[in-house]
Design a protein around this motif. Structure first.
Motif, PDB file in Angstrom:
ATOM      1  N   ARG A 247      43.137  34.776  47.021  1.00 16.56           N
ATOM      2  CA  ARG A 247      41.980  34.594  47.900  1.00 16.56           C
ATOM      3  C   ARG A 247      41.886  35.722  48.910  1.00 16.56           C
ATOM      4  N   GLN A 248      43.024  36.213  49.381  1.00 13.36           N
ATOM      5  CA  GLN A 248      43.008  37.318  50.338  1.00 13.36           C
ATOM      6  C   GLN A 248      42.572  38.617  49.680  1.00 13.36           C
TER       7      GLN A 248
ATOM      8  N   GLY B 231      36.941  34.333  47.602  1.00 14.18           N
ATOM      9  CA  GLY B 231      37.525  33.051  47.967  1.00 14.18           C
ATOM     10  C   GLY B 231      37.008  31.887  47.164  1.00 14.18           C
TER      11      GLY B 231
ATOM     12  N   GLY C 268      46.719  31.701  47.695  1.00 17.71           N
ATOM     13  CA  GLY C 268      46.433  32.392  48.949  1.00 17.71           C
ATOM     14  C   GLY C 268      46.337  33.892  48.812  1.00 17.71           C
TER      15      GLY C 268
ATOM     16  N   ASP D  19      46.210  35.293  54.709  1.00 17.48           N
ATOM     17  CA  ASP D  19      45.423  34.119  54.349  1.00 17.48           C
ATOM     18  C   ASP D  19      46.245  32.870  54.665  1.00 17.48           C
TER      19      ASP D  19
END
Length: 645
Positions: free
Chosen positions: A191-192, A196, A188, A30
């Motif tokens: 979110r990965q 998201g 990050g 990400d």
């Protein structure tokens, strides 16, 4: 302010250097995670490279230009990749989360712009003091009286450069940068791994409002940076076990290596991750054992230069720990026992024979409901500063996943590493700042739990309460004191004079050093960072350099101190005023420095002479009484003596 800005520019350059050096490993991540990990690796390379540079004579002078070249090259790489970050600010009520994170960052920034005071004990005692000594010496050398100087220093090494270009704010700016890097990287990786929209913002809020993370982001401590290296080492191992993320295993090894190169507890995390990789690989029919060996070998190799340095200097790669098993110079069994006992004063479950295993649950959950036991000062009475705690949000996230029945490979690997680490933490030293390592993966799992588990609303409430509590604590306990000095309405000198008992004596000693040779032995005082003259931690618990066992009276004390090159001795009275005012009066009376308050009894003298840790008190008093040491200046917190020729 200028020093901190230079540091932030350097950190930006280090991020670019990380992208250039490790781009092939990072390209599958990400974008926010890519930048965060690039920053961690780029700063780690700078700290690692400082060791060989600093070991060379004069290396800390010309090495500054190496760092400038390194950061300058990295800024070019950062400029080319800047458009890939992709951090979209939410709207509506969700805007409260980045606003809370921004407020937390502001508090940390104010801390970084303010001089360290006694609330930052370790900053003044050794995180800043050791780099300052090395700068004065022109190279990294052996400091026999500060055993902390033999700890792995990959993060502390950065302070060498920060102090040179910006003083305290230049050095503390690195931890502020690590705090911001942690926000980006936690966002990050969440979110990965999860969605998201919601999870990454919740994870960011959990991390940003961990009390110890916010507080350390404005200090010169290193637990926050170390926790990021170790915590992301765990996360990448979990990513490899869960979905074979490309490059994850190599990134885990590199980050764990930098964790071990910055703090001994990183070696524990390498072991924990190795266990998880080996067992997890077996359960998932992956090459777990081979992966564990690869990660363990590479990570340990990165930390090896510090271990070799210790072996050369004192004969113990992890000095001063494990003296019973490894031995060492400049240490002995009584000091090892005293040091271990001090480490064991934190937490719960202590018995005469060690830790009671049945108290493990109490220790883990107690991090949330009695945090004062895991933070100094006053840890044995549960009075430790709440700003050093990890808070209840990360503990709640762990418990909710354990009770959910919905643990997948990623969560299972993270939790397993946390629990293996917790077992070692329980038996060694239960300090809450030591477990910022766990707080990183648990912050990510907190964000994941809020979008994946049925108890999401309950956890969101806990996270919100923790955020409000942390911001309140940060504001009331630190921001209100530090903001005036950061804004310039209170001078740094005035702030330090008010908040550091040794500040006034240090000014006098530094001025004295301009007119005559000064080499001062410090008793019950470790804030030598404030001095510009040679000094030595003289209490017997710090080293075996001063041969107290060969001293029998004031005359032998004065003779040995002169032989070792000391010209003065400074006695701090702060540590004995509160516990026993009456003893202090009698002690000063024995030095003939105070009238009509009595002197030490023969029983007191005999008892203290028989204790290796307090023998010096009688020796010093006798030397003063015999006029072998002459008072030079008294202060509200101590006395400076001259050792007569």
């Amino acid at each position: 302010m200028v020093g901190l800005l230079i540091t932030l520019v350097f950190c930006a350059g280090a991020t670019g250097a990380g992208l250039l050096l490790f781009g092939s490993l990072l390209k599958h991540l990400d974008p926010a995670l890519r930048f965060g990990v690039a920053a961690l690796l780029g700063l780690g390379v700078a700290g690692f490279a400082t060791l060989p540079i600093g070991l060379l004579p004069g290396g800390l002078s010309w090495g500054l230009w190496v760092m400038v070249l390194y950061a300058g090259t990295g800024l070019i790489g950062l400029y080319r990749a800047a458009n890939d970050l992709k951090l979209k600010t939410p709207s509506g009520a969700w805007l409260l989360i980045p606003l809370a994170a921004a407020l937390a960052a502001f508090m940390a920034l104010v801390g970084a712009l303010s001089p360290a005071d006694t609330n930052e004990w370790d900053s003044l005692a050794y995180h800043l003091a050791v780099p300052k000594l090395w700068i004065q010496h022109g190279q990294i050398d052996f400091i026999p009286y500060i055993h902390h100087s033999n700890f792995p220093f990959a993060v502390d090494n950065l302070y060498i450069w920060g102090l040179q270009w910006g003083g305290q704010s230049g050095a503390k700016g690195f931890q502020f940068a690590y705090y911001l890097i942690g926000m980006v990287a936690v966002f990050g990786v969440t979110r990965q791994r999860y969605d998201g929209q919601t999870a990454p913002w919740w994870a960011l809020l959990v991390y940003a409002t961990i009390p110890a993370a916010l507080w350390e982001g404005g200090t010169a401590y290193i637990d926050l940076a170390h926790g990021l290296y170790a915590g992301f080492g765990i996360l990448f191992a979990a990513l490899w076990l869960s979905d074979q993320t490309k490059g994850a295993l190599w990134l885990s090894a590199l980050l764990l290596g930098l964790a071990a190169a910055s703090k001994y507890t990183g070696l524990q995390t390498i072991f924990a991750v190795g266990v998880v990789l080996a067992v997890g690989g077996l359960l998932t029919k992956q090459k777990g054992l081979q992966s564990a060996i690869l990660v363990g070998a590479l990570a340990t190799a990165i930390a090896t230069p510090w271990l070799i340095r210790n072996q050369v200097h004192v004969g113990n790669p992890v000095y001063p720990f494990f003296y019973e098993q490894l031995g060492s110079k400049n240490w002995d069994q009584p000091r090892a026992v005293a040091y271990k006992n001090e480490q064991q004063t934190f937490g719960v479950g202590r018995t005469e024979s060690g830790r009671d295993p049945t108290a493990a649950g109490h220790a883990l959950l107690g991090l949330a409901y009695q945090p004062g036991r895991y933070v100094n000062p006053g840890q044995t009475a549960g009075l430790g500063s709440p700003l050093g705690a990890v808070g209840c949000a990360v503990i709640a996230a762990l418990m909710m996943w354990l009770l959910s029945g919905r643990i997948k490979r990623f969560e299972g690997a993270c939790i397993a590493a946390v629990l293996v680490s917790a077992a070692m933490w329980f038996f060694l030293s239960q300090q809450s700042r030591y477990i910022l390592t766990w707080a990183i993966p648990l912050s990510v799992l907190g964000g994941g739990a809020i979008v994946r588990l049925a108890v999401s609303h309950a956890l969101a409430v806990v996270v919100g309460i923790q955020a409000v509590a942390t911001l309140y604590l940060g504001s009331s306990m630190r921001l209100s004191q530090q903001l005036p000095v950061a804004l310039g309405s209170v001078s740094p000198e005035e702030y330090q004079r008010k908040n550091i008992a040794f500040y006034e004596p240090s000014l006098f000693i530094n001025e004295l050093g301009k007119s005559e040779p000064v080499n001062v032995a410090l008793y019950d005082e470790v804030f030598g960072y404030l001095l510009d003259v040679p000094y030595f931690w003289a209490n017997p618990g710090h080293s075996t350099v001063i041969p107290y066992d060969r001293m029998s009276d004031g005359a032998s004390f004065a003779t040995e101190m002169k032989r070792l090159g000391f010209t003065h001795a400074y006695l701090s009275l702060s540590s004995v005023v509160q516990p026993d005012r009456a003893f202090l009066q009698r002690w000063l009376g024995s030095m003939e420095l105070q009238q009509d308050q009595g002197t030490l009894t023969e029983e007191e003298r005999t008892q203290r002479m028989g204790d290796w840790q307090s023998k010096w008190q009688i020796l010093l008093a006798d030397a003063v009484q015999q006029k072998l040491l002459t008072p030079v200046q008294g202060f509200r917190s101590g006395i400076l003596f001259k050792i007569n020729p």
